[in-house]
Design an enzyme around this catalytic site. Structure first.
Site, PDB file in Angstrom:
ATOM      1  N   GLY A   1       3.016 -14.135   4.600  1.00 39.26           N
ATOM      2  CA  GLY A   1       2.122 -13.688   5.655  1.00 39.26           C
ATOM      3  C   GLY A   1       2.819 -13.545   7.001  1.00 39.26           C
ATOM      4  O   GLY A   1       3.929 -14.033   7.207  1.00 39.26           O
TER       5      GLY A   1
ATOM      6  N   TYR B   1      35.276  30.936  -0.720  1.00 37.73           N
ATOM      7  CA  TYR B   1      35.341  29.499  -0.471  1.00 37.73           C
ATOM      8  C   TYR B   1      36.543  29.206   0.416  1.00 37.73           C
ATOM      9  O   TYR B   1      37.694  29.479   0.029  1.00 37.73           O
ATOM     10  CB  TYR B   1      35.461  28.702  -1.782  1.00 37.73           C
ATOM     11  CG  TYR B   1      35.712  27.237  -1.499  1.00 37.73           C
ATOM     12  CD1 TYR B   1      34.777  26.494  -0.785  1.00 37.73           C
ATOM     13  CD2 TYR B   1      36.877  26.607  -1.913  1.00 37.73           C
ATOM     14  CE1 TYR B   1      35.000  25.157  -0.474  1.00 37.73           C
ATOM     15  CE2 TYR B   1      37.109  25.262  -1.613  1.00 37.73           C
ATOM     16  CZ  TYR B   1      36.161  24.553  -0.893  1.00 37.73           C
ATOM     17  OH  TYR B   1      36.386  23.240  -0.592  1.00 37.73           O
TER      18      TYR B   1
ATOM     19  N   ALA C   1      36.361  39.854   0.296  1.00 39.73           N
ATOM     20  CA  ALA C   1      35.358  39.311  -0.614  1.00 39.73           C
ATOM     21  C   ALA C   1      36.028  38.562  -1.758  1.00 39.73           C
ATOM     22  O   ALA C   1      37.045  38.989  -2.282  1.00 39.73           O
ATOM     23  CB  ALA C   1      34.519  40.454  -1.166  1.00 39.73           C
TER      24      ALA C   1
ATOM     25  N   ASN D   1      -7.191  -5.194  16.634  1.00 39.10           N
ATOM     26  CA  ASN D   1      -5.905  -5.799  16.987  1.00 39.10           C
ATOM     27  C   ASN D   1      -4.788  -4.859  16.536  1.00 39.10           C
ATOM     28  O   ASN D   1      -4.497  -4.771  15.349  1.00 39.10           O
ATOM     29  CB  ASN D   1      -5.794  -7.140  16.249  1.00 39.10           C
ATOM     30  CG  ASN D   1      -4.378  -7.684  16.283  1.00 39.10           C
ATOM     31  OD1 ASN D   1      -3.665  -7.521  17.273  1.00 39.10           O
ATOM     32  ND2 ASN D   1      -3.973  -8.324  15.191  1.00 39.10           N
TER      33      ASN D   1
ATOM     34  N   ARG E   1       0.810  -1.220   0.000  1.00 36.45           N
ATOM     35  CA  ARG E   1       0.000   0.000   0.000  1.00 36.45           C
ATOM     36  C   ARG E   1       0.845   1.272   0.000  1.00 36.45           C
ATOM     37  O   ARG E   1       0.336   2.359  -0.204  1.00 36.45           O
ATOM     38  CB  ARG E   1      -0.963  -0.029   1.201  1.00 36.45           C
ATOM     39  CG  ARG E   1      -2.075  -1.034   1.045  1.00 36.45           C
ATOM     40  CD  ARG E   1      -2.730  -1.380   2.369  1.00 36.45           C
ATOM     41  NE  ARG E   1      -1.926  -2.317   3.153  1.00 36.45           N
ATOM     42  CZ  ARG E   1      -2.279  -2.793   4.354  1.00 36.45           C
ATOM     43  NH1 ARG E   1      -3.412  -2.390   4.910  1.00 36.45           N
ATOM     44  NH2 ARG E   1      -1.496  -3.642   4.997  1.00 36.45           N
TER      45      ARG E   1
HETATM   46  C1  UD1 Z   1      -1.709  -6.690  10.627  1.00 40.32           C
HETATM   47  C2  UD1 Z   1      -2.621  -7.695  11.335  1.00 40.32           C
HETATM   48  C3  UD1 Z   1      -3.913  -6.994  11.700  1.00 40.32           C
HETATM   49  C4  UD1 Z   1      -3.617  -5.799  12.588  1.00 40.32           C
HETATM   50  C5  UD1 Z   1      -2.611  -4.852  11.937  1.00 40.32           C
HETATM   51  C6  UD1 Z   1      -2.147  -3.861  12.971  1.00 40.32           C
HETATM   52  C7  UD1 Z   1      -2.142  -9.910  10.376  1.00 40.32           C
HETATM   53  C8  UD1 Z   1      -2.582 -10.943   9.434  1.00 40.32           C
HETATM   54  N1  UD1 Z   1      -2.892  -8.800  10.450  1.00 40.32           N
HETATM   55  O1  UD1 Z   1      -2.339  -6.321   9.424  1.00 40.32           O
HETATM   56  O2  UD1 Z   1      -4.779  -7.879  12.392  1.00 40.32           O
HETATM   57  O3  UD1 Z   1      -4.821  -5.113  12.875  1.00 40.32           O
HETATM   58  O4  UD1 Z   1      -1.460  -5.571  11.473  1.00 40.32           O
HETATM   59  O5  UD1 Z   1      -1.275  -2.914  12.437  1.00 40.32           O
HETATM   60  O6  UD1 Z   1      -1.142 -10.093  11.059  1.00 40.32           O
HETATM   61  N2  UD1 Z   1       5.309  -8.838   7.374  1.00 40.32           N
HETATM   62  C9  UD1 Z   1       6.332  -9.748   7.222  1.00 40.32           C
HETATM   63  N3  UD1 Z   1       6.151 -10.785   6.382  1.00 40.32           N
HETATM   64  C10 UD1 Z   1       5.000 -11.004   5.690  1.00 40.32           C
HETATM   65  C11 UD1 Z   1       3.953 -10.058   5.860  1.00 40.32           C
HETATM   66  C12 UD1 Z   1       4.138  -8.996   6.714  1.00 40.32           C
HETATM   67  O7  UD1 Z   1       7.389  -9.617   7.826  1.00 40.32           O
HETATM   68  O8  UD1 Z   1       4.917 -11.994   4.949  1.00 40.32           O
HETATM   69  C13 UD1 Z   1       5.512  -7.703   8.290  1.00 40.32           C
HETATM   70  C14 UD1 Z   1       5.457  -6.345   7.595  1.00 40.32           C
HETATM   71  O9  UD1 Z   1       6.753  -5.948   7.183  1.00 40.32           O
HETATM   72  C15 UD1 Z   1       4.892  -5.446   8.695  1.00 40.32           C
HETATM   73  C16 UD1 Z   1       4.085  -6.389   9.577  1.00 40.32           C
HETATM   74  O10 UD1 Z   1       4.482  -7.697   9.238  1.00 40.32           O
HETATM   75  O11 UD1 Z   1       5.926  -4.865   9.468  1.00 40.32           O
HETATM   76  C17 UD1 Z   1       2.577  -6.224   9.400  1.00 40.32           C
HETATM   77  O12 UD1 Z   1       2.243  -6.467   8.050  1.00 40.32           O
HETATM   78  P1  UD1 Z   1       1.087  -5.655   7.329  1.00 40.32           P
HETATM   79  O13 UD1 Z   1       0.976  -6.159   5.955  1.00 40.32           O
HETATM   80  O14 UD1 Z   1       1.258  -4.206   7.546  1.00 40.32           O
HETATM   81  O15 UD1 Z   1      -0.183  -6.165   8.168  1.00 40.32           O
HETATM   82  P2  UD1 Z   1      -1.613  -5.458   8.264  1.00 40.32           P
HETATM   83  O16 UD1 Z   1      -2.368  -5.739   7.029  1.00 40.32           O
HETATM   84  O17 UD1 Z   1      -1.467  -4.057   8.684  1.00 40.32           O
HETATM   85 CA    CA Z   2       0.285  -2.728   9.054  1.00 43.28          CA
END
Ligand code: UD1
Ligand code: CA
Length: 526
Positions: free
Chosen positions: A114, A403, A417, A206, A45
């Site tokens: 994820g 300079y 100057a 959350n 995003r």
């Molecule tokens: C996540 C939570 C959501 C919560 C929100 C709070 C999950 C599935 N959802 O959603 O419930 O309300 O955060 O801010 O956990 N990341 C990885 N590897 C991955 C995917 C993500 O390291 O494969 C890391 C990202 O770099 C980031 C963090 O996890 O720092 C959160 O990922 P993001 O995609 O922002 O999760 P949200 O959709 O905001």
């Molecule tokens: Ca997030």
């Protein structure tokens, strides 16, 4: 560990917890604490080629803010899960600006499957670890240590297996919603994408802070399935699994919506930047600093400003900049890692990076002080003056169009100057040394390496190529000549008119030395 889990699983959750709390040494000595910080995602995003956690808030990568909140709890080990631009993230956290963590282990999540999968990638770092793990996301930069402490204390006081922070957000869009059963207990978390309309209306969200028993955490993660809109392994599904399997899932209300907001888009980042910047400026106002236009002031989190300093519009103070007491910054200035003594007056439009400016100095307008600039007390640097690796003694002045690079200048010297230290010969940089009470005439070039002794005078327009002894005058200048009537003849020539007296050679008179001028005139007359 295993025995305890088996026992926990068989008992009703309240009993499990009490039994575990009352038995063993956990009451007097808390179990070890580790942490997993997720920083592998691209952050779709953000629409960026750069990993989201590297985007900066008040000049510091998001992930470093989260590490700063984590550091005071002293977790050991801490696994930082990296993936997108793993090397750049690794380099950012290795940077001095990022707070040190005792045992930071970088874990690679090669493919972003994820948040649950990301935490699972850290399993090896916790092999044989029998304690609690804090799990955090790297995109929650305003997180405070107090909130993490509240989470951990709540988790331990409740003898919970898994604890998460929950909050009611007035605008819950984008966050996972907390699902509770008829008895009020948490039964799971549903992501916005997977939520029904009824679930979307839930405002308890959350924010993404969890404390979990390590062994349980990694066991639950092994059971995750990608049955959701994104086809990912969600960390949040571990909550439902824990609840379903009879483990004690506890919630803690801590922090605020403002603190625990995640950064997912550039607009959210910009909003946060404005808010944090406003808070920093307010803090300095409370400490006795005047901001003429607080909305346009940019003050980094590590900057220090003395009392009774007045900061005009459009001033940026970045990095480890220190501004003394009673200074005045007129406006439109960019200072990075720069130190200003007391009562310094910085006139409009100055840039300084890695410079040290002594008490009562006056700089600008339109001056550029580059790294290694060290200005003594009462130094004046004027308009269109650039300095680099330049040390100027107290009371020395360089007021116009100059300079000064790779040089050392004593006290009370005046640099005229248009003076240039010619420090670079195309191969290497060379130094210029100028003593105390020296007068450097306008339009002087000092061809380094070269030195000018104390109390010397350099005539205007001189190219100094050899060392100048103390107390002497040095001048190097092409002799001046005047060509009488030249302009009238030139104008006539351009206009195509006959040139009066064209046959006569132009009158040229060398001014100095006078002795040679007379024969030249005599020759022309013949
Ligand atoms: C996540 C939570 C959501 C919560 C929100 C709070 C999950 C599935 N959802 O959603 O419930 O309300 O955060 O801010 O956990 N990341 C990885 N590897 C991955 C995917 C993500 O390291 O494969 C890391 C990202 O770099 C980031 C963090 O996890 O720092 C959160 O990922 P993001 O995609 O922002 O999760 P949200 O959709 O905001
Ligand atoms: Ca997030």
């Amino acid at each position: 560990m295993r025995d305890r889990d088996v026992r926990c699983k068989k008992l009703p959750s309240r009993l499990q917890s009490r039994e575990r709390c009352d038995s063993g040494p956990t009451v007097s000595a808390p179990p070890p604490l580790g942490a997993v910080l997720l920083a592998a995602g691209l952050g779709k995003r953000m629409r960026s080629a750069r990993a989201k956690v590297l985007h900066e808030l008040v000049g510091r990568p998001l992930v470093c803010h989260v590490l700063a909140a984590l550091a005071p709890l002293d977790p050991d080990p801490v696994a930082l899960v990296v993936g997108h631009q793993a090397e750049a993230v690794r380099a950012a956290v290795a940077d001095a600006e990022c707070p040190g963590i005792r045992d930071l282990r970088i874990v690679l999540q090669a493919e972003q499957r994820g948040t649950g999968h990301a935490v699972a990638c850290a399993a090896e770092a916790f092999a044989g670890f029998g304690g609690d793990v804090l799990v955090l996301y790297g995109d929650v930069p305003l997180l405070r240590p107090a909130t993490l402490r509240a989470l951990l204390e709540g988790h331990r006081a409740a003898c919970a297996d898994l604890t998460l922070v929950t909050l009611s957000f007035a605008h819950p869009a984008g966050y996972g919603r907390i699902l509770r059963g008829p008895d009020g207990r948490v039964t799971g978390i549903v992501e916005e994408r997977d939520a029904s309309d009824v679930q979307r209306a839930i405002t308890e969200v959350n924010p993404g802070l969890y404390a979990v028993r390590a062994e349980l955490l990694f066991r639950l993660l092994a059971e995750l399935a990608p049955d959701n809109a994104q086809g990912e392994l969600y960390l949040t599904d571990a909550v439902a699994l824990a609840a379903r399997e009879g483990y004690r899932v506890h919630t803690v209300q801590a922090g605020s919506a403002a603190e625990l907001a995640g950064v997912n888009t550039r607009a959210e980042l910009a909003d946060m930047e404005v808010r944090v910047r406003g808070e920093i400026v307010e803090r300095w106002m409370a400490a006795g600093v005047t901001f003429e236009d607080p909305a346009t002031a940019y003050v980094g989190p590590d900057v220090v400003i003395g009392r009774d300093t007045v900061i005009g519009p459009n001033v940026q103070l970045r990095g480890r900049t220190r501004v003394g007491e009673g200074c005045r910054l007129d406006g439109t200035a960019y200072l990075a890692d720069t130190t200003l003594g007391d009562r310094v007056h910085l006139l409009f439009g100055c840039v300084a990076d890695g410079a040290e400016i002594g008490h009562d100095a006056r700089i600008g307008p339109f001056a550029r002080l580059r790294p290694g600039t060290r200005l003594g007390e009462r130094v004046h640097i004027g308009n269109f003056v650039e300095t680099k690796q330049a040390v100027l003694g107290a009371g020395t002045k360089a007021n116009h169009l100059t300079y000064l690079g790779d040089c050392e200048i004593g006290p009370d010297t005046n640099v005229g100057a248009g003076t240039i230290t010619c420090n670079y010969d195309g191969f290497a940089k060379h130094r210029t040394t100028i003593g105390a009470r020296v007068q450097i005439g306008s339009d002087t070039q000092l061809v380094a390496p070269v030195s000018v002794g104390d109390d010397a005078y350099v005539g205007a327009g001189t190219t100094v190529t050899r060392d100048v002894p103390s107390g002497s005058l040095v001048v190097s200048r092409a002799p001046q000549r005047e060509v009488a009537g030249w302009v009238a003849r030139k104008r006539a020539l351009v206009a195509g008119k006959p040139v009066e007296g064209a046959a006569k050679p132009a009158g040229v008179r060398a001014l100095r030395p006078k002795a040679k001028a007379a024969p030249a005139r005599a020759r022309r007359r013949r």
